[in-house]
Design a protein around this motif. Structure first.
Motif, PDB file in Angstrom:
ATOM      1  N   ASP A  23      43.010  34.691  29.632  1.00 24.16           N
ATOM      2  CA  ASP A  23      42.276  35.359  31.178  1.00 24.16           C
ATOM      3  C   ASP A  23      42.368  36.752  31.256  1.00 24.16           C
ATOM      4  O   ASP A  23      43.266  37.427  30.820  1.00 24.16           O
ATOM      5  N   LEU A  24      41.172  37.136  31.786  1.00 15.78           N
ATOM      6  CA  LEU A  24      41.266  38.602  32.037  1.00 15.78           C
ATOM      7  C   LEU A  24      41.223  39.010  33.481  1.00 15.78           C
ATOM      8  O   LEU A  24      40.592  38.414  34.359  1.00 15.78           O
ATOM      9  N   ASN A  25      42.316  39.672  33.936  1.00 10.71           N
ATOM     10  CA  ASN A  25      42.486  39.910  35.208  1.00 10.71           C
ATOM     11  C   ASN A  25      42.771  41.187  35.436  1.00 10.71           C
ATOM     12  O   ASN A  25      43.510  41.939  34.848  1.00 10.71           O
ATOM     13  N   LEU A  26      42.167  41.817  36.601  1.00  7.92           N
ATOM     14  CA  LEU A  26      42.024  43.321  37.253  1.00  7.92           C
ATOM     15  C   LEU A  26      42.568  43.347  38.364  1.00  7.92           C
ATOM     16  O   LEU A  26      42.024  42.832  39.367  1.00  7.92           O
ATOM     17  N   ASP A  27      43.585  44.434  38.633  1.00  6.75           N
ATOM     18  CA  ASP A  27      44.108  44.764  40.081  1.00  6.75           C
ATOM     19  C   ASP A  27      43.135  45.946  40.433  1.00  6.75           C
ATOM     20  O   ASP A  27      42.249  46.527  39.761  1.00  6.75           O
ATOM     21  N   PRO A  28      43.369  46.042  41.776  1.00  4.62           N
ATOM     22  CA  PRO A  28      42.371  47.200  42.546  1.00  4.62           C
ATOM     23  C   PRO A  28      42.729  48.358  41.826  1.00  4.62           C
ATOM     24  O   PRO A  28      43.946  48.925  41.426  1.00  4.62           O
ATOM     25  N   THR A  43      33.247  44.564  20.821  1.00  7.41           N
ATOM     26  CA  THR A  43      33.018  43.103  21.009  1.00  7.41           C
ATOM     27  C   THR A  43      34.353  42.453  21.411  1.00  7.41           C
ATOM     28  O   THR A  43      35.417  42.388  20.473  1.00  7.41           O
ATOM     29  N   HIS A  44      34.357  41.989  22.688  1.00  3.78           N
ATOM     30  CA  HIS A  44      35.578  41.253  23.017  1.00  3.78           C
ATOM     31  C   HIS A  44      35.470  39.989  23.517  1.00  3.78           C
ATOM     32  O   HIS A  44      34.265  39.616  24.097  1.00  3.78           O
ATOM     33  N   ASN A  45      36.333  39.015  23.498  1.00  5.33           N
ATOM     34  CA  ASN A  45      36.310  37.633  23.958  1.00  5.33           C
ATOM     35  C   ASN A  45      37.659  37.073  24.780  1.00  5.33           C
ATOM     36  O   ASN A  45      38.681  37.758  24.350  1.00  5.33           O
ATOM     37  N   TYR A  46      37.265  36.694  25.923  1.00  3.66           N
ATOM     38  CA  TYR A  46      38.345  36.361  26.920  1.00  3.66           C
ATOM     39  C   TYR A  46      38.142  34.630  27.035  1.00  3.66           C
ATOM     40  O   TYR A  46      36.946  34.214  27.202  1.00  3.66           O
ATOM     41  N   GLY A  47      39.278  33.915  27.647  1.00  2.00           N
ATOM     42  CA  GLY A  47      38.848  32.724  27.794  1.00  2.00           C
ATOM     43  C   GLY A  47      38.243  32.692  29.161  1.00  2.00           C
ATOM     44  O   GLY A  47      37.223  31.810  29.338  1.00  2.00           O
ATOM     45  N   ASN A  48      38.612  33.392  30.176  1.00  2.00           N
ATOM     46  CA  ASN A  48      38.170  33.307  31.484  1.00  2.00           C
ATOM     47  C   ASN A  48      38.121  34.486  32.250  1.00  2.00           C
ATOM     48  O   ASN A  48      39.079  35.253  32.045  1.00  2.00           O
ATOM     49  N   LEU A  49      37.295  34.978  33.126  1.00  2.00           N
ATOM     50  CA  LEU A  49      37.316  35.906  34.068  1.00  2.00           C
ATOM     51  C   LEU A  49      38.214  35.533  35.124  1.00  2.00           C
ATOM     52  O   LEU A  49      37.718  34.730  35.992  1.00  2.00           O
ATOM     53  N   GLY A  50      39.492  36.017  35.108  1.00  2.00           N
ATOM     54  CA  GLY A  50      40.606  35.601  36.327  1.00  2.00           C
ATOM     55  C   GLY A  50      40.389  36.269  37.456  1.00  2.00           C
ATOM     56  O   GLY A  50      39.214  36.581  38.044  1.00  2.00           O
ATOM     57  N   THR A  51      41.616  36.812  37.989  1.00  2.00           N
ATOM     58  CA  THR A  51      41.394  37.705  39.086  1.00  2.00           C
ATOM     59  C   THR A  51      40.894  39.115  39.046  1.00  2.00           C
ATOM     60  O   THR A  51      41.667  39.471  38.222  1.00  2.00           O
ATOM     61  N   VAL A  52      39.863  39.353  39.709  1.00  2.00           N
ATOM     62  CA  VAL A  52      39.388  40.740  39.717  1.00  2.00           C
ATOM     63  C   VAL A  52      39.244  40.992  41.096  1.00  2.00           C
ATOM     64  O   VAL A  52      38.474  40.717  42.021  1.00  2.00           O
TER      65      VAL A  52
END
Length: 592
Positions: free
Chosen positions: A43-48, A57-66
């Motif tokens: 998962d890709l998670n981004l903090d404030p 070219t990038h692949n993630y399983g899921n867009l997690g917490t943004v």
């Protein structure tokens, strides 16, 4: 201050600006280049404070917490792939005008680019119940912005959505059949400079509560939606705001509008706060006796045929009913409340609007407006209590019910009043009064002929049937005020008398009655009018013979008054020939 990434593997990849104590509120921009390794299934998670630019070219399983304030941007010629449908509720992702795709499998369709940004779509007003319709309140970090093409091919949730076209005329997005794009805040906005398909497909644009729809751009621009709208499964309201760019002003029919093309829309009340909602021939507004349409300086454009079972409220700012395609009839069966004036403009021939519910309130009604068609018809079938002015500038107003006493009642030069009901007002202007629906009895308080008002009466027999207003044999305009006419008629008042149905049935010395019915003898008031007789009677002539005493029962007992009478006489030329014939006959007899 920028800081090097501190990537943590906590249920996926997390980018954060927090130090060991998390006491610093820092910002950081990260660029993932083409050589960065794939992180599939994470998962890709981004903090404030994080701005993450994907340039490869990038692949993630899921867009997690943004989190709120985080930003994810797709650079030109880059590709960002998610294995599952993205859910963006607390933040968003941003893409520019590039043609590079974000590919969701099965989330966002291959070859499309999804560009969403921000936390809240606009600032909230003090009440917290409505969104600001002032574009100046918007900022780049407060928007969920779609600036290019995207497809929803699996159920997707976002916080809010802004489709910003600028000069583009291509469609922004597609929601595939059976799929739903849920906007948690309910805020959906479009800004365009040309007619554009905003959301195509047969899927659903949904919100868990009220749905706030903002459309804007230059005057007359349309934003089309073929998708189904669902506000809380039909329990939520649809709130539409229209806004224009600098140098443009709102005007009826020139507003930017949202065009709804789906027949399965689900929402409760509808608020049109400036701008227009347009329902196409295939569209639908959703019916319900407990539902209300509010026109608050806004309009409804109807290009469909059918009955709208909603109450309607026109705010003090006024509202617009507008149509643009001919040969259609719209019926409104709910109660209409006029707190301001309702402008009705039908721009094509063959259009008809019928109000079967009561119209009440302090506002008025205007038929006309730029581009209005002279053949438009508006019919009032109920007993209406609204007290504002009535202006029939263009088209035909048919009153089969009643209009209560109140403001002015004016018929413009391109307007006509018809019907078999009652107008409890003084009728004035320069247009036409034609009682009945061929023929019939129309009742009014009085007539002001000083503006050049004209009249058309149809006759199909010798005497009216006063007790049958809808089929009275001859037209009658019954005036109930003791002073029937506020002024005397002049040559500028034309009274057209249509006797064509009596061709071949009239004989010398016949009389025909109908036309004005007044409580006193008003012959002298009418004597200077211009009488126009229609019909061919083969040597016979018809002349106005004055107002004659008449007792008539209009349904509630006899009323003593006076009615117009017309006498059938031989034409002057015919009388001369008859005289010559009589003299010749006498001479012949003498000679014999």
């Amino acid at each position: 201050m920028n800081k090097t990434s501190n990537a943590q593997k906590t249920g996926g990849i997390r980018f954060t600006t927090a130090g060991p104590s998390r006491a610093l509120a820092l910002t950081m921009t990260l660029i993932l280049g083409a050589g960065v390794a794939q992180v599939s299934a994470q998962d890709l998670n981004l903090d404030p404070g994080i701005t993450l630019i994907s340039s490869g070219t990038h692949n993630y399983g899921n867009l997690g917490t943004v989190e709120s304030g985080a930003l994810l941007q797709v650079a030109p010629a880059a590709t960002l792939t998610f294995d599952t449908a993205p859910t963006i509720d607390a933040g968003g992702i941003l893409g520019g005008w590039s043609v590079s795709p974000i590919i969701g499998s099965p989330g966002v369709g291959t070859g499309r680019m999804l560009t969403l940004v921000g936390n809240d779509v606009v600032e909230y007003v003090s009440s917290g119940d409505e969104l600001s319709n002032n574009p100046a309140d918007w900022s780049a970090t407060d928007n969920v912005r779609v600036e290019s093409l995207f497809t929803v091919s699996a159920n997707t949730t976002i916080h809010s959505l802004n489709m910003d076209y600028n000069a583009r005329t291509v469609g922004a997005g597609t929601i595939n059949s059976g799929q739903t794009l849920t906007v948690n805040s309910g805020a959906v906005m479009t800004r365009m400079s040309d007619t554009t398909n905003a959301l195509s497909g047969t899927g659903t644009l949904a919100s868990p509560g009220d749905l706030f729809l903002y459309t804007g751009g230059n005057t007359g621009r349309a934003t089309r939606f073929t998708v189904q709208f669902s506000a809380d499964g039909g329990d939520g309201d649809l709130v539409h705001h229209g806004f224009l760019g600098a140098g443009y002003a709102f005007n009826p029919g020139g507003w930017p509008f949202a065009e709804l093309q789906n027949s399965n829309n689900q929402f409760h009340d509808v608020y049109v706060i400036q701008g227009n909602i347009k329902i196409t021939s295939a569209g639908q507004l959703s019916d319900g006796a407990d539902k209300t349409l509010y026109l608050l300086d806004g309009g409804l454009t109807n290009d469909w045929t059918g009955t709208l079972q909603r109450d309607i409220v026109v705010g003090t700012e006024g509202g617009l009913f507008d149509t643009n395609q001919g040969n259609r009839t719209n019926t409104y069966s709910g109660t209409v409340t006029l707190d301001g004036d309702l402008l009705i403009r039908q721009r094509d021939s063959g259009r008809s609007i019928i109000f079967t519910g009561t119209v009440n309130g302090d506002g008025g009604m205007v038929l006309g407006g730029p581009g209005a068609n002279a053949a438009q018809r508006v019919t009032l079938n109920a007993d209406n209590t609204f007290t504002g002015d009535v202006s029939v500038n263009t088209g035909v107003l048919v009153v089969n019910g009643s209009i209560a006493s109140g403001g002015d009642f004016t018929i413009g030069s391109n307007g006509t009043l018809e019907g078999t009901g009652t107008v409890d007002r003084t009728i004035g202007g320069s247009g036409m009064v034609s009682p009945g629906n061929s023929p019939g009895i129309l009742t009014a308080d009085s007539v002001n002929p000083s503006g050049g008002l004209n009249f058309l009466f149809e006759f199909t027999g010798n005497d009216p049937d006063y007790g049958n207003a809808a089929a009275s044999v001859n037209d009658v305009l019954r005036l109930t005020n003791a002073t029937a006419f506020t002024d005397t008629f002049s040559a500028g008042n034309e009274i057209t008398l249509d006797f064509t149905a009596l061709e071949g049935f009239l004989a010398p010395n016949d009389t025909v009655r109908g036309g004005f019915f007044t409580l006193s003898d008003t012959t002298s008031d009418l004597s200077d009018a211009t009488f126009i007789y229609q019909g061919d009677f083969g040597g016979l002539d018809i002349v106005f013979n004055g107002m004659k005493s008449q007792s008539a029962d209009f349904g509630s007992g006899n009323v003593d008054g006076y009615v117009m009478e017309f006498a059938v006489i031989p034409e002057p030329g015919t009388l001369a020939l008859m005289g010559i014939a009589l003299v010749s006959l006498a001479l012949f007899r003498r000679r014999r």
